[in-house]
Design a protein around this motif. Structure first.
Motif: not given
Length: 708
Positions: A195-221
């Motif tokens: 269903f997709a060309h790429y997958m993004v995921a973590s092997q480890e338990v993620e810390p509570g801050n999780g993904w930084q949405y502002t930065l990568w959405l800015n790069s897309l904009a």
């Protein structure tokens, strides 16, 4: 003539100017199961705020579905309903509210994706999942309103197949991402791949801050024409930048996986495992070699106190299984290359040397979790191997699985190549001879003959082993039988001797006989102290000892110290034994809440590093929120105690203190007293035996071994 010239100039300019009908449009669909992460910490609404803080763009639409939490902290989100929002040009608007539903149910996911695809399709689409994650076994999206029910990988595949069909010609998503823990697994990648060309995921338990949405959405904009692989890299980099800002980068991981490389990698993985299966079928002591390989590989969130994800780093595991083979596995290097081709980018903190994808190993020796792997439907040769190792499946089931996975191999290989291999390397006559040999001299002899076959110079080892397997399925099938339940009770009270080392110092030494050692996959020690009324206080376990597996000799390195947090002795559980680090879990009550402190010992720096603490989750999932310890935190240490005459230990609170300004975790000299030292042995089916108790007396700097 002048008009004709103007027309020609206009036409020429149009031909020479790039034609962009419109800037590329993107839709990001976020399946946000708030769970206790939102109820306790407001973590989901904080990430919605990060999305709102991104630069507005006419070409980017974000659709969010919320649910799964007992309480939402912001934006007027209801905990009693499923809500859908649209984030467009920096504004969040509610689209609809639906009746309460289980976010951990595949049907709820299906309805969300169908709604998004019908109403908000775009040139490029991204599907993201937000919540806890439990790896290949336990899935993701734990709904707090429905007893933390989660979406399994089979439910995930069924939901997407119901929307897009089973044979998807044009993959609907550029990226499917998991802002969850532990989901960068080979099984997740196999489920996502159609269903997709790429997958993004973590092997480890993620810390509570999780993904930084502002930065990568800015790069897309800034560039909506960027490729999916560039967006995936930006997601990884933004995540790690956010971890550095919150000082949670030490053990953080995030991988970008090229799903177009997954099918050939899965085929190679199955073939790699078939060779290991044949070795274990020929000599069942190889099961222990696999177990030792798993326990010494990078692994993620596996402990007695915190629960088992059963996830181990795939690259490390491949290398160690290969090294344990009679000869280096002929396909190891090729298998690692397939893995490296699939993981095109990753970020990780200094305490991990992970490959980017994890695989399953049943650390918990639990039949129910193994059954969940079977239900996921992603069966391979390693799943078959583990079922036989633990006796979870019978011979008929084993042969059914073998038939399924060898049929899959044949389907993935052209008949021309398969026939060429069987004629060139393993003729059908040889297969008949092997079967006859198995009848006359035993299956093991026939398997050994197969294992002695090696690829010729320049021959692809994956194809070679596939031809070997396909031509001799009957031999392999006859060899498959579940192991009987092991009994290592003979190792209870295994004798321990006081010996003198070469430097003249004393040491405790335990030997394990070869017939018992063949099934042992882990040896560690427990340390306890004896009170005045024969009350036993257990300090925990460690793996700091000399280990000679070839000869079955294990010798202590005890030096009279034990880890202490800010000067207070703590209970310690070893969760990983790696080359550069040992990982530990320390149960405490932190500011009134039962938690596990996560720490590691860095062998190069020769010091402990405290990563943080996680609350004990009632769902059994690792808490995504990693709490950083700070001065003034109230700590209550916990120990295991056993009163005179009792058989089992119970957890008790020992002492309470506030962390000082310059607190640290370090080895501290133990107070004067008598200490009990016991070796612990565990086998490949999860059974444990304890050696004889040895007594060590400490007085000042003097350490003496002897009777109590």
């Amino acid at each position: 003539m002048r008009i004709l010239l103007m027309i020609l100039v206009f036409v020429f300019s149009m031909l020479c100017t790039p034609l962009y009908a419109h800037a590329a449009s993107w839709s990001v669909f976020v399946y946000m199961c708030g769970s206790d992460l939102e109820t306790n910490y407001g973590a989901a609404t904080l990430d919605i705020e990060e999305m709102l803080n991104a630069e507005p763009s006419d070409e980017i639409t974000v659709i969010i579905q919320t649910g799964g939490a007992l309480q939402w902290q912001n934006f007027g989100i209801s905990s009693n309903k499923i809500s859908r929002f649209i984030l467009k040009n920096g504004e969040l608007s509610k689209l609809s509210e639906l009746p309460q539903a289980n976010m951990g149910d595949g049907q709820t996911l299906y309805e969300f994706i169908k709604f998004c695809q019908k109403n908000y399709a775009a040139d490029h689409q991204v599907l993201l999942f937000w919540d806890h994650g439990g790896g290949s076994v336990f899935g993701f999206a734990n709904d707090q309103n429905f007893n933390f029910d989660s979406i399994s990988l089979s439910e995930f595949r069924n939901a997407l197949s119901s929307v897009y069909g089973d044979n998807v010609k044009n993959k609907p998503f550029e990226i499917i991402g998991f802002d969850t823990c532990l989901m960068a697994t080979v099984d997740t990648a196999a489920s996502v791949e159609p269903f997709a060309h790429y997958m993004v995921a973590s092997q480890e338990v993620e810390p509570g801050n999780g993904w930084q949405y502002t930065l990568w959405l800015n790069s897309l904009a800034e560039n909506t024409d960027q490729s999916a692989i560039q967006l995936g890299k930006n997601m990884c980099d933004a995540y790690f930048e956010g971890c550095k800002e919150t000082d949670t980068q030490e053990a953080a991981t995030l991988s970008l996986v090229d799903l177009n490389q997954i099918s050939p990698m899965l085929k190679a993985w199955n073939i790699f495992g078939m060779y290991a299966l044949m070795q274990a079928s020929e000599d069942d002591s190889f099961y222990a070699a696999i177990g030792r390989a798993a326990s010494r590989s990078e692994n993620f969130s596996n402990s007695k106190s915190g629960g088992y994800s059963n996830m181990v780093d795939m690259g490390d595991f491949i290398t160690r299984v290969s090294d344990a083979s009679q000869d280096r596995h002929p396909a190891a290097d090729e298998m690692l290359k397939y893995l490296q081709d699939a993981v095109v980018y990753q970020v990780s903190g200094p305490s991990h040397h992970a490959s980017g994808l994890s695989c399953y190993y049943p650390f918990d020796a639990d039949e129910n979790s193994y059954g969940m792997m079977l239900e996921n439907g992603l069966v391979n040769s390693f799943i078959l191997t583990y079922g036989l190792q633990h006796g979870f499946i019978d011979g008929d089931t084993a042969n059914s699985i073998l038939e399924e996975i060898t049929d899959n191999d044949e389907n993935n290989t052209s008949s021309t190549q398969s026939n060429s291999l069987s004629q060139q390397q393993v003729p059908q006559d040889n297969a008949v001879n092997f079967i006859a040999n198995a009848v006359n001299h035993g299956i093991n002899s026939a398997l050994q003959t197969l294992l002695n076959q090696k690829p010729e110079a320049g021959q692809d080892p994956i194809s070679f082993i596939q031809g070997l397997v396909n031509s001799n399925v009957s031999v392999i099938a006859q060899s498959l039988k579940p192991m009987e339940k092991l009994d290592i009770s003979s190792l209870e009270n295994n004798s321990v001797e006081l010996i003198e080392k070469k430097d003249g110092s004393p040491a405790l030494e335990m030997k394990i006989a070869a017939d018992a050692l063949k099934y042992i996959d882990s040896v560690r020690f427990y340390l306890a102290t004896l009170g005045s009324n024969n009350e036993v206080t257990v300090f925990g376990d460690d793996i700091d000892m000399d280990q000679d597996w070839d000869n079955g000799i294990f010798r202590d390195n005890f030096n009279g110290t034990w880890p202490a947090l800010d000067g207070h002795i703590v209970f310690l559980e070893t969760t990983a034994d790696l080359e550069d680090y040992n990982y530990y879990s320390i149960p405490v009550i932190l500011n009134g809440i039962k938690s596990n402190i996560e720490a590691l010992y860095d062998f190069k720096a020769e010091k402990y590093v405290v990563l943080g603490a996680r609350r004990i989750n009632s769902a059994g999932m690792p808490d995504k929120n990693l709490i950083k310890l700070k001065s003034g935190d109230k700590i209550t240490t916990l120990m295991q105690k056993m009163n005179n005459g009792e058989q089992d230990t119970s957890e008790v609170q020992v002492e309470t203190f506030a962390l000082s300004k310059n607190w640290e975790l370090n080895d501290q000299e133990l107070p004067d007293g008598t200490y009990a030292y016991m070796f612990s042995m565990s086998d490949i089916q999860g059974n444990e035996a304890l050696s004889d108790v040895s007594f060590i007396k400490i007085k000042g700097r003097d350490i003496t071994y002897g009777e109590m």
